[in-house]
Enzyme design. Structure first.
Site, PDB file in Angstrom:
ATOM      1  N   HIS A  67       0.828  -1.201   0.050  1.00 16.64           N
ATOM      2  CA  HIS A  67       0.048  -0.211   0.011  1.00 16.64           C
ATOM      3  C   HIS A  67       0.742   1.221   0.079  1.00 16.64           C
ATOM      4  O   HIS A  67       2.255   1.218   0.022  1.00 16.64           O
ATOM      5  CB  HIS A  67      -0.998   0.071   1.152  1.00 16.64           C
ATOM      6  N   HIS A 126       1.386   4.125   2.174  1.00 18.95           N
ATOM      7  CA  HIS A 126       1.857   4.750   3.305  1.00 18.95           C
ATOM      8  C   HIS A 126       3.438   4.807   3.156  1.00 18.95           C
ATOM      9  O   HIS A 126       4.070   3.947   2.790  1.00 18.95           O
ATOM     10  CB  HIS A 126       1.294   4.150   4.559  1.00 18.95           C
ATOM     11  N   ASP A 161       5.763   4.928   5.129  1.00 18.90           N
ATOM     12  CA  ASP A 161       6.741   3.859   5.917  1.00 18.90           C
ATOM     13  C   ASP A 161       6.863   2.672   5.330  1.00 18.90           C
ATOM     14  O   ASP A 161       7.526   1.582   5.785  1.00 18.90           O
ATOM     15  CB  ASP A 161       6.321   3.964   7.527  1.00 18.90           C
ATOM     16  N   HIS A 162       6.239   2.434   4.047  1.00 15.96           N
ATOM     17  CA  HIS A 162       6.206   1.210   3.340  1.00 15.96           C
ATOM     18  C   HIS A 162       6.705   1.532   1.911  1.00 15.96           C
ATOM     19  O   HIS A 162       7.115   0.540   1.122  1.00 15.96           O
ATOM     20  CB  HIS A 162       4.742   0.717   3.214  1.00 15.96           C
ATOM     21  N   HIS A 186      -7.611  -1.116   5.303  1.00 13.45           N
ATOM     22  CA  HIS A 186      -6.436  -0.134   5.901  1.00 13.45           C
ATOM     23  C   HIS A 186      -6.448   0.987   5.061  1.00 13.45           C
ATOM     24  O   HIS A 186      -6.420   2.130   5.208  1.00 13.45           O
ATOM     25  CB  HIS A 186      -5.122  -0.951   6.123  1.00 13.45           C
ATOM     26  N   ASP A 207      -0.362  -4.017   6.456  1.00 17.88           N
ATOM     27  CA  ASP A 207      -0.937  -3.345   7.536  1.00 17.88           C
ATOM     28  C   ASP A 207      -2.366  -3.966   7.588  1.00 17.88           C
ATOM     29  O   ASP A 207      -3.222  -3.199   8.290  1.00 17.88           O
ATOM     30  CB  ASP A 207      -0.881  -1.945   7.812  1.00 17.88           C
ATOM     31  N   HIS A 229       4.629  -4.497  11.029  1.00 12.44           N
ATOM     32  CA  HIS A 229       4.831  -4.154  12.484  1.00 12.44           C
ATOM     33  C   HIS A 229       5.023  -4.838  13.414  1.00 12.44           C
ATOM     34  O   HIS A 229       4.392  -5.950  13.674  1.00 12.44           O
ATOM     35  CB  HIS A 229       3.680  -2.896  12.581  1.00 12.44           C
TER      36      HIS A 229
END
Length: 260
Positions: A53, A55, A57-58, A112, A134, A172
């Site tokens: 996805h 985001h 942090d990915h 998400h 996530d 995570h």
């Protein structure tokens, strides 16, 4: 023989790297540095980057990794990525790609985010692999930033239907806090209490709690157990107006959002 390495990043992310002693793939590299360090240390070539996805942090390390390695980048077609990621190979629901001698299937798991995807390799020798970003966490699930409770429940149902031996590789290290919530929902669940103790020991030793077997997740994860009588009863006490499975799931997610 494939080797699975969870590379820690940021405060609690894992960037999953899979290699066969020659080539590697990495999932959701929010930071390029730990990936480049691992490639150099192990003498590996990066063949592909898989994104679940959009985001940051990915995806934040993708441009640097692409520039350094020339690796191909794959993403769910339904997901809108940051422009910094650059061109990707888009995958639709059910599309399959072959990497490191394994076949990966893209499973659409909105909730998400609107276009979230997961990658499933049924033929991995040590047990099927699920890179689920996530969507599914050990003893938890992702927050609903773009999708609906109905979407997330359906997505988790899809993942829960995979084989017992599936190794859940989520992005995570949330396991301890998730298990404390799970125990609040089901205080009589001995599997949760036992696993919490085991995971506390792992974290004290600086070891990851992941990957987690899907068979275990079905016993300890309240978001996979929202139809179980004990969970239904706990939700009925908190949210008596939640009288169908989607409303109960939504109430469970809201309970977790405020849990400390």
């Amino acid at each position: 023989m494939h080797h699975l390495i969870p590379l820690p990043a940021f405060q609690d992310n894992y960037l999953w790297l899979l290699h066969d002693d020659r080539s590697a793939i990495v999932v959701d590299p929010g930071d390029a540095s730990p990936v480049l360090a691992c490639l150099q240390q192990q003498g590996l070539e990066l063949a592909a980057i898989l994104l679940t996805h959009h985001h940051a942090d990915h995806t934040g390390g993708v441009a640097e990794l692409r520039a350094a390695t020339g690796a191909k980048v794959y993403s769910p077609a339904a997901e809108t990525l940051p422009t910094t990621v650059g061109p990707v190979i888009e995958l639709d629901e059910g599309d399959r790609i072959r990497l490191l001698g394994l076949e990966f299937e893209l499973i659409a798991v909105p909730g998400h985010t609107a276009g979230h995807g997961a990658y499933y390799a049924a033929d991995a020798a040590q047990g099927p692999l699920l890179f689920c970003g996530d969507t599914l966490f050990s003893a938890g699930c992702g927050r609903l930033f773009e999708g609906t409770p109905a979407q997330m429940l359906a997505s988790l149902d899809r993942l829960a239907a995979l084989p017992d031996t599936t190794r859940v590789c989520c992005a995570h290290e949330y396991t301890l806090s998730n298990l404390r919530f799970a125990l609040a929902v089901e205080p009589g669940n001995a599997d949760i209490a036992r696993h919490l103790e085991q995971c506390q020991q792992l974290r004290e030793q600086g070891r990851p709690t992941l990957p987690s077997p899907l068979a275990l997740e079905r016993r300890i994860n309240p978001f996979l157990r929202s139809r179980e009588p004990a969970v239904v009863a706990a939700l009925a006490e908190r949210e008596p107006q939640a009288n169908d499975e989607v409303a109960r799931f939504a109430a469970l997610r809201e309970w977790k959002n405020g849990f400390r």
